[in-house]
Write a protein that holds these residues in place. Sequence first.
Motif: not given
Length: 178
Positions: A76-96
């Motif tokens: 139930g928390v709105k989590v705001l994540v201001p993080v560079i995360a430079p690689y698309a595959d890393s961000r996609e893994a988080v989305r998944k």
Amino acid sequence: MTTGATVWLTGLPSAGKTTIAYELAGRLREEGHLVEVLDGDEIREFISAGLGFSREDRHTNVQRIGFVSELLARNGVKVLVPVIAPYADSREAVRKRHQEGGTAYLEVHVATPVEVCSVRDVKGLYAKQAAGELSGLTGVDDPYEEPESPDLRIESQNQSVQESAASVYALLSERGLA
């Protein structure tokens, strides 16, 4: 119970990610939402201490943040994540991870040009890199893979912090999350 969500703000150093996140957090809290900001610098100090800036370490850092953000968001928390995360595959893994858990996830690309970021230079990183005191600066001498189709793209150099935060708020509202 309020609906949680992760809003991942990705972009170059000094793009405005953290400033936008804290502006948005204030507005959401005023409305009674549970909100956490998982600031990249704080995460590096407390959760990912000891990791370097190799591709593997950056991936591990992003996955740790993704795990924590999904855990909070599904509760139930709105989590705001201001993080560079430079690689698309890393961000996609988080989305998944979020999709598999049925947890809302929004990717916001704070698409500030490197020329603007280097003038802002909030932490002095661009100056150190230019002076030869730092290497591996994302977007300069280390890669940054821009999101191809983020949920929202913000050009922070063309609007105020309040306008940028309002754009993210509008996205949350549109998705039934604010």
